[in-house]
Design an enzyme around this catalytic site. Sequence first.
Site, PDB file in Angstrom:
ATOM      1  N   CYS A   1       0.839  -1.203   0.000  1.00 14.15           N
ATOM      2  CA  CYS A   1       0.000   0.000   0.000  1.00 14.15           C
ATOM      3  C   CYS A   1       0.876   1.256   0.000  1.00 14.15           C
ATOM      4  O   CYS A   1       0.648   2.186  -0.781  1.00 14.15           O
ATOM      5  CB  CYS A   1      -0.924  -0.029   1.220  1.00 14.15           C
ATOM      6  SG  CYS A   1      -2.080   1.347   1.287  1.00 14.15           S
ATOM      7  N   CYS A   2       1.897   1.273   0.870  1.00 11.57           N
ATOM      8  CA  CYS A   2       2.800   2.433   0.892  1.00 11.57           C
ATOM      9  C   CYS A   2       3.544   2.564  -0.434  1.00 11.57           C
ATOM     10  O   CYS A   2       3.817   3.687  -0.880  1.00 11.57           O
ATOM     11  CB  CYS A   2       3.817   2.294   2.026  1.00 11.57           C
ATOM     12  SG  CYS A   2       3.196   2.721   3.659  1.00 11.57           S
TER      13      CYS A   2
ATOM     14  N   CYS B   1      -1.149   8.086   7.840  1.00 10.27           N
ATOM     15  CA  CYS B   1      -2.480   7.770   7.327  1.00 10.27           C
ATOM     16  C   CYS B   1      -3.364   7.243   8.456  1.00 10.27           C
ATOM     17  O   CYS B   1      -2.893   6.559   9.368  1.00 10.27           O
ATOM     18  CB  CYS B   1      -2.373   6.715   6.240  1.00 10.27           C
ATOM     19  SG  CYS B   1      -1.535   7.281   4.744  1.00 10.27           S
TER      20      CYS B   1
ATOM     21  N   CYS C   1      -3.441   3.514   9.655  1.00 12.33           N
ATOM     22  CA  CYS C   1      -2.159   2.994  10.146  1.00 12.33           C
ATOM     23  C   CYS C   1      -1.595   3.835  11.288  1.00 12.33           C
ATOM     24  O   CYS C   1      -0.396   3.783  11.568  1.00 12.33           O
ATOM     25  CB  CYS C   1      -1.159   2.926   8.999  1.00 12.33           C
ATOM     26  SG  CYS C   1      -1.764   1.992   7.595  1.00 12.33           S
TER      27      CYS C   1
ATOM     28  N   CYS D   1       7.601   3.967   6.059  1.00 10.55           N
ATOM     29  CA  CYS D   1       6.682   3.767   4.931  1.00 10.55           C
ATOM     30  C   CYS D   1       7.408   3.362   3.651  1.00 10.55           C
ATOM     31  O   CYS D   1       6.796   2.888   2.714  1.00 10.55           O
ATOM     32  CB  CYS D   1       5.865   5.023   4.685  1.00 10.55           C
ATOM     33  SG  CYS D   1       6.833   6.448   4.192  1.00 10.55           S
TER      34      CYS D   1
HETATM   35  S1  SF4 Z   1       0.529   4.476   5.804  1.00 13.39           S
HETATM   36 FE1  SF4 Z   1      -1.082   2.878   5.647  1.00 13.39          FE
HETATM   37  S2  SF4 Z   1      -2.751   3.723   4.407  1.00 13.39           S
HETATM   38 FE2  SF4 Z   1      -0.951   5.066   4.170  1.00 13.39          FE
HETATM   39  S3  SF4 Z   1       0.023   4.365   2.326  1.00 13.39           S
HETATM   40 FE3  SF4 Z   1       1.026   3.263   3.997  1.00 13.39          FE
HETATM   41  S4  SF4 Z   1      -0.133   1.348   4.354  1.00 13.39           S
HETATM   42 FE4  SF4 Z   1      -1.354   2.712   2.998  1.00 13.39          FE
END
Ligand code: SF4
Length: 256
Positions: A131-132, A212, A215, A238
Amino acid sequence: MAKTARILDVLDVQPAFTDSDIVQLNERFAGADTVNVIRAAFDENLLGKTAIVSSFGAESAILLHLIGAIEPNIPVLFLDTGKHFPETLSYRDALVAQLGLTNLINLTPSSEILQAKDATGLRWSYDPDGCCAIRKVQPLEKALVGFDSTITGRKGFQSKTRAGLALFERDNGRIKFNPLAGWTKEKLDAYVVMHELPPHPLVSSGYPSIGCAPCTSKVLPGEDPRSGRWRGWEKVECGIHTPVTMLGDPSIEPVF
Ligand code: SF4
């Protein structure tokens, strides 16, 4: 270093800063006043084409205030992941206006990549690294093409993985400049009071480090300020920053 950066400006090519450049910078500015380091960095063009990378998190106002007072037109890159707290987005806009920053750039993930790799928007729940990668790392890499350096607000005290953070780091041929690397929490707090900087609205609710929304969790007294990030996962960064392993020695490769 300044001479090198200026020559490369003329040639309009991407400078590849070397280990030696980083060592020299860290030696030259060891123990120096932060404002003097920032002034020298801009006056002598030590950073080439540069940008602040800001999360508009708990302590972001300090770096933005320090740099903005000298270079209000500097690009400020914000990774607009689509997963931030609404309070962070409001804080971003208010802070930019208050500090007179003129070049906020919101970096959003590719809609095609999101559709292909995170159509449900829930990738954070089973693959936060992935996701990151699509919401932070890839948009930033794309935006940094043509930049010679970045400026971050990281501090050494924030977590075990940031202990020993150097003022200047090597980052894939770019310089990563961390003006607050050696600042303590007390020094940050005093700066906020002195300059009447507004706090992120979630800090008073128990969030000393804010990323975010899915998280980020509250932090208990005695925990690392960043322990609420990706709680329950091994993940500590991240991906746009790597854990500090160099301890100021850029000849040692960081671990990815
Ligand atoms: S901090 Fe969490 S929601 Fe944001 S990009 Fe990374 S995994 Fe995705």
